[in-house]
Design an enzyme around this catalytic site. Structure first.
Site, PDB file in Angstrom:
ATOM      1  N   GLU A  68      -1.902  10.075  -9.303  1.00 57.80           N
ATOM      2  CA  GLU A  68      -2.865   9.802  -8.229  1.00 57.80           C
ATOM      3  C   GLU A  68      -2.195   9.825  -6.864  1.00 57.80           C
ATOM      4  O   GLU A  68      -2.729  10.358  -5.893  1.00 57.80           O
ATOM      5  CB  GLU A  68      -3.528   8.437  -8.466  1.00 57.80           C
ATOM      6  N   HIS A  74     -10.742   2.834  -6.642  1.00 53.33           N
ATOM      7  CA  HIS A  74     -10.461   3.459  -5.351  1.00 53.33           C
ATOM      8  C   HIS A  74     -10.803   2.489  -4.228  1.00 53.33           C
ATOM      9  O   HIS A  74     -11.562   1.535  -4.410  1.00 53.33           O
ATOM     10  CB  HIS A  74     -11.219   4.781  -5.223  1.00 53.33           C
ATOM     11  N   HIS A  84       2.173 -21.652  14.987  1.00 52.46           N
ATOM     12  CA  HIS A  84       2.531 -21.123  13.665  1.00 52.46           C
ATOM     13  C   HIS A  84       4.025 -21.298  13.397  1.00 52.46           C
ATOM     14  O   HIS A  84       4.430 -21.750  12.324  1.00 52.46           O
ATOM     15  CB  HIS A  84       2.170 -19.642  13.573  1.00 52.46           C
TER      16      HIS A  84
END
Length: 461
Positions: free
Chosen positions: A13, A200, A292
């Site tokens: 693929e 997909h 953060h």
């Protein structure tokens, strides 16, 4: 209890990505890396397509027989006897036969009725089984197929000798709740058969659908490294492996090897990795906002779902106008530079007032500190030196034999055979420059080595 494994389809693929072509040598190297990673199955390609794919699969099967590759090797095939013969003569472990089963595919592509399709499926699976291999049937466009007919297709495949059926969401239109419902119903209606999902990513739901399929009873997830494949690709291997570990506690591959495999496929495919790509992108464990960074410095779990070390990565943070005192102080401490609180405030003010700089490098921070303090500052030397040594071999030697000799040298952490101007890349680690020089001299003295090029590792993300 959940049972799940990964089929990697990078070589089949993945090579269907527009612009991607793998050489035979690259196919073999990728297959070895995938086996080392620990994927359950490697879909090695469709051998009837071209001679190079045939040769690549032949060499991969040889490595499997020699025990170098341990994953199950799968050869792709249309529901055509000649395709099956070509795959079977390569002695792959399994042949995967695909056929479009939706009414749309039957009418527009195969020009066949449902009855004719069932006959073709049964005949070709039986033909493949007679060659002494395991068989998987892929129900192409299965997600748009009438459910009752999909059940009939699955039973037909099972009764003809297939032990697995892959449900292909060929145009990527499934969504998670529907996916779980579909696989739960299939596993209930069709016993004594295992199901794969080939999802997909047209709507960006491939990973979510794969997780839902696992909950519904799927036992193999099709994936590709970096999510390569037709159009926008299929399930990215690194993302689904991390998600399965986080949500189900199952380590389907060696997570700390994902970065290497991702980089290898990025190099050979020519498709660059976006920096914000999950798990293996440059920004995956890179923090920016002051709040953060402060949280991560106190407890990384505040802004990280799993430690970066799990994936062979390290955490870091950027210095720019979003930076707070915690990040800046930590950065200077790592550089071995002492800065007072008042000086820190001045430096931070300068950083926040300059909105044109996207990233402050270590050298930029040293210059700012020298400007504010009036002192000449020397950063702390690194605790260890890492380097990449590119090796060119003599023309009359077997590269793999040189690779083996290099791998046993003290200080050598990893050895890779590569393409390009050099033949081998060696990753080394030393406590100081003297030890590094000794390692380099040992590499240069190795039989078969013609020349080397040393590159110091300045920073890892």
């Amino acid at each position: 209890m959940i049972k799940v494994g990964i089929l990697d389809s990078t070589l089949r693929e993945g090579e269907q990505t527009p612009g991607v072509i793998f050489t035979v040598d690259q196919r073999v190297e990728i297959a070895k890396a995938l086996s080392d990673l620990g994927v359950s199955m490697i879909e090695a390609g469709h051998p009837a397509v071209s001679p190079d794919i045939y040769e690549g699969i032949k060499r991969i099967v040889k490595l499997k027989k020699e025990g170098i590759i341990t994953s199950e090797i799968v050869g792709h095939s249309r529901a055509v006897k000649r395709d099956i013969e070509i795959a079977a003569e390569l002695e792959v472990d399994r042949i995967a036969i695909f056929y479009g089963v939706s009414d749309l595919h039957l009418k527009a592509k195969h020009k066949a009725t449902r009855e004719e399709a069932l006959r073709t499926i049964a005949e070709t699976i039986s033909y493949a089984k007679n060659h002494g291999v395991k068989v998987r049937f892929t129900a192409e466009d299965g997600s748009r197929t009438d459910f009752d007919f999909l059940v009939t297709v699955s039973k037909t495949a099972r009764d003809a000798g297939a032990d697995r059926v892959s449900i292909a969401d060929t145009v990527g239109i499934l969504y998670p709740s529907k996916t779980k419902e579909l696989f739960s119903a299939l596993t209930r209606e069709v016993p004594n058969l295992e199901f794969d999902i080939h999802a997909h990513n047209d709507l960006g739901l491939a990973v979510a659908n794969a997780l839902a399929a696992i909950e519904g009873g799927a036992t193999i997830i099709h994936a590709t490294v970096n999510g390569l494949g037709e159009r926008v690709g299929i399930v990215p291997l690194q993302q689904i492996a991390a998600a399965i570990k986080y949500h189900f506690g199952i380590e389907v591959v060696k997570l700390d090897k994902l970065q290497y495999v991702s980089s290898l496929v990025e190099k050979y495919s020519g498709i660059p990795m976006p920096p914000n790509y999950p798990i293996t992108g440059d920004y995956a464990f890179l923090h920016k906002a002051g709040v953060h960074v402060a949280g991560v410095l106190n407890d990384p779990r505040t802004y990280e779902f799993m430690p970066p070390e799990t994936f062979g990565r390290t955490r870091d943070y950027t210095i720019d106008k979003y930076t707070g005192k915690h990040a800046l102080r930590d950065k200077y401490e790592k550089l071995g530079v002492k800065i007072s609180d008042a000086e820190m405030d001045q430096i931070l003010a300068k950083i926040k007032s300059n909105t044109t700089i996207r990233f402050y490098r270590d050298v930029d921070l040293l210059e700012l500190a020298e400007e504010v303090t009036g002192r000449v500052l020397k950063p702390r030397p690194p605790e260890q030196i890492e380097a990449l040594i590119s090796v060119k071999c003599d023309s009359n030697v077997y590269t793999t034999s040189v690779t083996r000799r290099l791998s046993v040298i003290n200080g050598v952490k990893e050895v890779m055979e590569i393409s390009g101007d050099y033949d081998i890349l060696v990753k080394v680690q030393a406590k100081d420059s003297n030890e590094l020089n000794q390692i380099i001299e040992s590499i240069r003295a190795t039989k078969g080595v013609r020349s080397t090029l040393t590159s110091l590792v300045l920073k890892k993300m």
